[in-house]
Every structure is written in C-alpha cells, then in structure tokens.
Scaffold this motif. Structure first.
Motif, PDB file in Angstrom:
ATOM      1  N   LEU A 193      10.652  56.107  36.257  1.00  0.00           N
ATOM      2  CA  LEU A 193      10.818  54.675  36.554  1.00  0.00           C
ATOM      3  C   LEU A 193       9.642  53.891  35.983  1.00  0.00           C
ATOM      4  O   LEU A 193       9.824  52.802  35.414  1.00  0.00           O
ATOM      5  CB  LEU A 193      10.916  54.472  38.069  1.00  0.00           C
ATOM      6  N   ALA A 194       8.430  54.438  36.130  1.00  0.00           N
ATOM      7  CA  ALA A 194       7.242  53.764  35.588  1.00  0.00           C
ATOM      8  C   ALA A 194       7.293  53.683  34.066  1.00  0.00           C
ATOM      9  O   ALA A 194       6.833  52.702  33.467  1.00  0.00           O
ATOM     10  CB  ALA A 194       5.976  54.505  36.029  1.00  0.00           C
ATOM     11  N   LEU A 195       7.867  54.707  33.440  1.00  0.00           N
ATOM     12  CA  LEU A 195       7.914  54.744  31.977  1.00  0.00           C
ATOM     13  C   LEU A 195       9.015  53.860  31.407  1.00  0.00           C
ATOM     14  O   LEU A 195       8.788  53.097  30.457  1.00  0.00           O
ATOM     15  CB  LEU A 195       8.126  56.194  31.517  1.00  0.00           C
ATOM     16  N   HIS A 196      10.207  53.932  32.007  1.00  0.00           N
ATOM     17  CA  HIS A 196      11.372  53.268  31.423  1.00  0.00           C
ATOM     18  C   HIS A 196      11.678  51.900  32.047  1.00  0.00           C
ATOM     19  O   HIS A 196      12.356  51.094  31.417  1.00  0.00           O
ATOM     20  CB  HIS A 196      12.599  54.170  31.551  1.00  0.00           C
ATOM     21  N   GLU A 197      11.216  51.661  33.279  1.00  0.00           N
ATOM     22  CA  GLU A 197      11.472  50.375  33.945  1.00  0.00           C
ATOM     23  C   GLU A 197      10.189  49.859  34.585  1.00  0.00           C
ATOM     24  O   GLU A 197      10.109  49.676  35.809  1.00  0.00           O
ATOM     25  CB  GLU A 197      12.573  50.531  35.002  1.00  0.00           C
TER      26      GLU A 197
END
Length: 326
Positions: A59-63
């Motif tokens: 989630l931190a990487l993609h959103e």
C-alpha cells in the motif's frame, strides 16, 4: 556501515512480491558483500515480513496518497486533542472509521494485484496498523517507509514501540515536534532547585513595571470542565469506533458462518451425488463384465454355427453329386 545504503537495498527488497523475497535477499546480500562485507551481512539479516505487514508495504509503495491522507488525519486528530476540541474529535473519529475502511479495501486490492489474497484476520491486522499510523507519528513514519516487518498497534496514550517491527529503523525520519498548546493554555513550569534563594537575591522591580504586570491580563487555563468534556469526547469517539469495529467483525463472522453452512450443505449434497455416481459406476462395471462374457459366448456360438453350416453345405453337395444320373 551506511544505514542509508542498507535502507536503499531494503526498500527494493520489501517492494518485491512476498514469494520472491528470500531469493532476492540472497542475491542482494551477495552483491553488497562484494563492496562491503558488513553491509552484505546486514542485508542477509533483513527479516522476511509477515503477509499483513507486506500488504501494508505494498500500500505504501503503490498507493502512497492513501497513507498520506491517513497521516494528515492523524495530525488533525492530535491538534484537536491538544486544543481540547470535543466536537472536532467526534467528527474526526467518524471520518477515521470511513477512511480506514476504504484504506483496508485498497490494501486488499493492491495485495491481490501482487498475487496474494488477504484473509479477514489479516485485514483486521492491516486496519489496526493503519489506525496506529493515525495515532502515533513514529508509527506513521514506519508505515510510510514501506519496510514494516510486522503489523503495529497503538493504545493512543503511549508511543508505539517499533523495536523489531520495521527494517532499518535508524533510517526513519525524525519525529516532528509535538503540536504546541493553543493560546490560553498555560503549560506547567518545572520547579527549579534554589528558586527561593535565587528569588531573594534578585533586585525588586520598580513600581511602574509591577503595575504593568498587574494590568496585563493573564491567559486563562482551560477550565476543568472543558478538559473533562474533551476527554469525554475522545473516549466517546474511541468507544464508537470500537463498537463499529465490533459490529463489522460480528457481521463478518455471521457472513462466514452463513457461507460455511452453505458450503457444508453443498458438500453433503456433493457427497450424496458422489456415492450415487459410485454405485451407478459399479453397476455399469458389473453389467459390462456380464455383457462382455455373453458376447464372447455369442461369438463362440456363432463360430460353431458357421462351421456346422459349412459342413451341412458340403454334405448337401456330396449327396447331390451322388444322386445325379449317369
């Protein structure tokens, strides 16, 4: 050893699909050891994250905007708490419930895109971690780093202990300063040793300055009632959030029980059909065996009848040739 270099390698490792982590770590450690043996050993010691922690990292990487929004919400909640704004705390508590639910759905979708399905229990751990992000600045930095090893939990009072929960904690950004108290709140001043002696040695201020101090209105501390109201609002918001979470979990449990009952019924029906199919298959096997045996007998009988017919035909020919007049 350079923590920034280790953090850079860790960022690449924790951004990969979970099943690829072990192989990627071994390759990264070997490459790093060629430059710096200590760095290679540190890379080799990076732990594999849990599935729920990996989902938060994805989630931190993609959103990242989702986490940024939660972090901003947490800042607003701390400001409301510092200013004893009961109304704002209640509204922000409701907003957090909505935003958290949407964030968990997004995390599950991102994990699904990366080849992993998140169970209900893991989704609960993800939600608890994102709630900790809104409650603690240290947790927010850890979550947004994308290097979580395990999920987080916050009680809203004590700072989240990140020991063993995030990779390369030395590379996390420093926590921002606490939100200052609003105007009108008088912070408690620490009592210094020797105050009485020091005060006696100071010269007394002249009368005009003393009058000016007396005429300047002192800022008022928030009354006890306002503090109590703010504490009550925060407790009510937490209670409402907990109650909503309990209702959601109960609904999930009820849905799971219903689905399980349906699957049990379907399983029983399939077993019944399977037994009937097996019985029918056995009947067909026996019938086939009997039919095959009868077919063999019929073939032998046909061969025998054919030979009998051929002999009879030959006899007729012989008798016919004998009875012919010369």
């Amino acid at each position: 050893m350079d923590d920034e270099a280790l953090a850079e390698i860790a960022n690449e490792l924790y951004a990969k699909p979970l099943d690829d982590f072990i192989g990627a770590r071994a390759a990264a450690a070997k490459e790093a050891a060629g430059r710096d043996k200590e760095l290679g050993a540190a890379v080799r010691g990076l732990p594999k994250p849990s599935v729920a922690a990996w989902a938060v990292n994805m989630l931190a990487l993609h959103e990242p905007d989702v986490l940024a929004g939660l972090s901003d919400l947490g800042s607003r909640m701390r400001e409301a708490q510092a200013s004893l704004d009961a109304t704002a705390l209640r509204e922000l508590g409701r907003e957090r419930r909505t935003v958290l639910a949407a964030a968990v759905d997004t995390a599950r979708a991102v994990a699904q895109e990366q080849g992993r399905t998140i169970s209900e229990a893991m989704a609960t751990d993800v939600e608890e971690t994102l709630r900790a992000l809104t409650a603690d600045v240290g947790a927010a930095a850890a979550v947004q780093s994308g290097r979580l090893l395990k999920t987080l939990s916050a009680d809203g009072v004590n700072a989240v202990d990140l020991d063993g929960l995030v990779a390369v904690p030395a590379a996390l950004p420093a926590a921002p300063r606490p939100v200052p108290a609003p105007a009108g709140a008088v912070p408690d001043r620490p009592r210094k040793e020797g105050t009485t002696t020091a005060g006696a040695s100071r010269p007394k201020p002249d009368k005009p300055r003393l009058e000016a101090v007396r005429q300047t209105p002192r800022p008022k501390s928030p009354p006890a009632l306002e503090k109590a109201k703010a504490a009550l609002a925060e407790a009510e918001a937490a209670q409402a959030e907990t109650a909503q979470l309990a209702r959601d979990l109960q609904n999930r449990a009820e849905g799971a029980r219903t689905e399980m009952a349906e699957l049990l019924q379907e399983t029983a029906e399939l077993r019944t059909r399977l037994r009937a199919a097996e019985d029918r298959l056995e009947q067909l096997r026996r019938s086939l065996a009997a039919t095959a045996a009868e077919a063999k007998q019929a073939v032998r009988a046909a061969d025998k009848a054919e030979r009998t017919a051929m002999l009879a035909h030959e006899r007729v020919l012989r008798l016919g040739s004998t009875d012919t007049p010369s």
